[in-house]
Design a protein around this motif. Structure first.
Motif, short mmCIF file in Angstrom:
data_model
loop_
_atom_site.label_atom_id
_atom_site.label_comp_id
_atom_site.label_asym_id
_atom_site.label_seq_id
_atom_site.Cartn_x
_atom_site.Cartn_y
_atom_site.Cartn_z
N THR A 93 24.20 -30.34 19.64
CA THR A 93 23.52 -31.64 19.61
C THR A 93 23.23 -32.00 18.16
O THR A 93 23.65 -31.29 17.23
N THR A 94 22.54 -33.08 17.95
CA THR A 94 22.21 -33.53 16.60
C THR A 94 20.70 -33.62 16.44
O THR A 94 20.01 -34.22 17.27
N ALA A 95 20.20 -33.03 15.38
CA ALA A 95 18.76 -33.05 15.10
C ALA A 95 18.34 -34.45 14.64
O ALA A 95 19.18 -35.26 14.23
N PRO A 96 17.04 -34.78 14.72
CA PRO A 96 16.57 -36.09 14.24
C PRO A 96 16.94 -36.36 12.78
O PRO A 96 17.03 -37.51 12.36
N THR A 97 17.15 -35.29 12.02
CA THR A 97 17.51 -35.44 10.61
C THR A 97 18.99 -35.76 10.43
O THR A 97 19.45 -36.01 9.31
N GLY A 98 19.75 -35.73 11.55
CA GLY A 98 21.18 -35.97 11.48
C GLY A 98 22.01 -34.71 11.32
O GLY A 98 23.25 -34.76 11.32
#
Length: 253
Positions: free
Chosen positions: A193-198
């Motif tokens: 997945t992708t973290a909120p930081t990208g």
């Protein structure tokens, strides 16, 4: 009686190792406990920082058993013990009791399983023991199975390794004991997945997948203790690759 090294990847203060060591000591064995200072789950057979540096250790005594924590991985703990850092080298190794199962092809990431394979690479037989719960209620069940596995492996050829997964049930509620294959890697719970930081991130999803009927995953779900013999890195007697590369090399001459 034998000298038994007990290690794990959950840390030397973890309840699994504190349940296993007394069960083995009660048999009259010389118990040596050496395990990581803290949780080292998923480190595999890493031994980073092994050479030319002092390794911090902490020792606690509980009911006459010394529990030694080392600033490193389970594989490092096995290596140090084998080299005589804590007295005479062990005869056999027990790794566990791990909190949570170790099943399927991805077990090569497990520090608990890797400790057993490290022991085999250094000429000792070993058993990796895991219990099928992140919050176990029945440590004595897994400890009893470890005792029985130790009794069997002691008479087997050096380098024999077993991976045991034990349901978190009372001993009299187990469905039995079965040989198990490793569930295929396609059943992994890991998701990208992708973290909120990208940045990329891995998450662990609930396990809803099926598994082959004779696999460790399926049998453990059915309440069986699963037994899977393991081998470490082993060369194959196949010369095709070497012969092909030799022919390619000849074209440069």
């Amino acid at each position: 009686m034998a000298r038994i090294l007990i290690t794990n990847d959950d840390g030397f203060q973890a309840p699994g190792i504190r349940a296993l060591a007394p069960a083995i000591a009660e048999l009259g064995h010389d118990v040596l406990v050496v395990a990581p200072l803290d949780d080292q789950s998923g480190v595999g057979s890493a031994r980073a920082g092994l050479v030319d540096r002092p390794i911090r250790t902490v020792t606690e005594d509980e009911h006459g058993i010394a529990y030694c924590g080392v600033a490193g991985t389970p594989a490092l703990a096995v290596t140090l013990a084998t080299l005589g850092a804590f007295g005479p080298a062990p005869d056999l190794v027990l790794s566990g009791i791990n909190r949570g199962h170790n099943i399927g092809i991805p077990i090569f990431h497990s520090g608990t399983v890797a400790a057993a394979l490290t022991a085999a690479g250094q000429g000792m037989s070993a058993v990796a023991i895991s219990i099928d719960s992140e919050d176990p209620a029945h440590w004595p069940t897994a400890a009893t199975m470890a005792v029985e596995a130790l009794g069997w492996i002691a008479s087997e050829p050096a380098g024999t390794v077993l991976s045991l997964n034990v349901p978190d049930r009372p001993l009299d509620e187990l469905s039995g004991v079965r040989h198990a294959t490793l569930a295929p890697i396609k059943n992994s719970r890991l998701m990208s997945t992708t973290a909120p930081t990208g940045e990329p991130m891995i998450t662990l999803e609930p396990d809803r997948s099926d598994a082959p009927p004779n696999s460790d995953k399926a049998l453990l779900r059915a309440g069986f203790v699963t037994v899977t013999p393991l081998v470490g890195i082993r060369a194959l007697p196949d010369e095709d690759a070497a012969n092909a590369l030799a022919k390619r090399l000849s074209s440069y001459r």
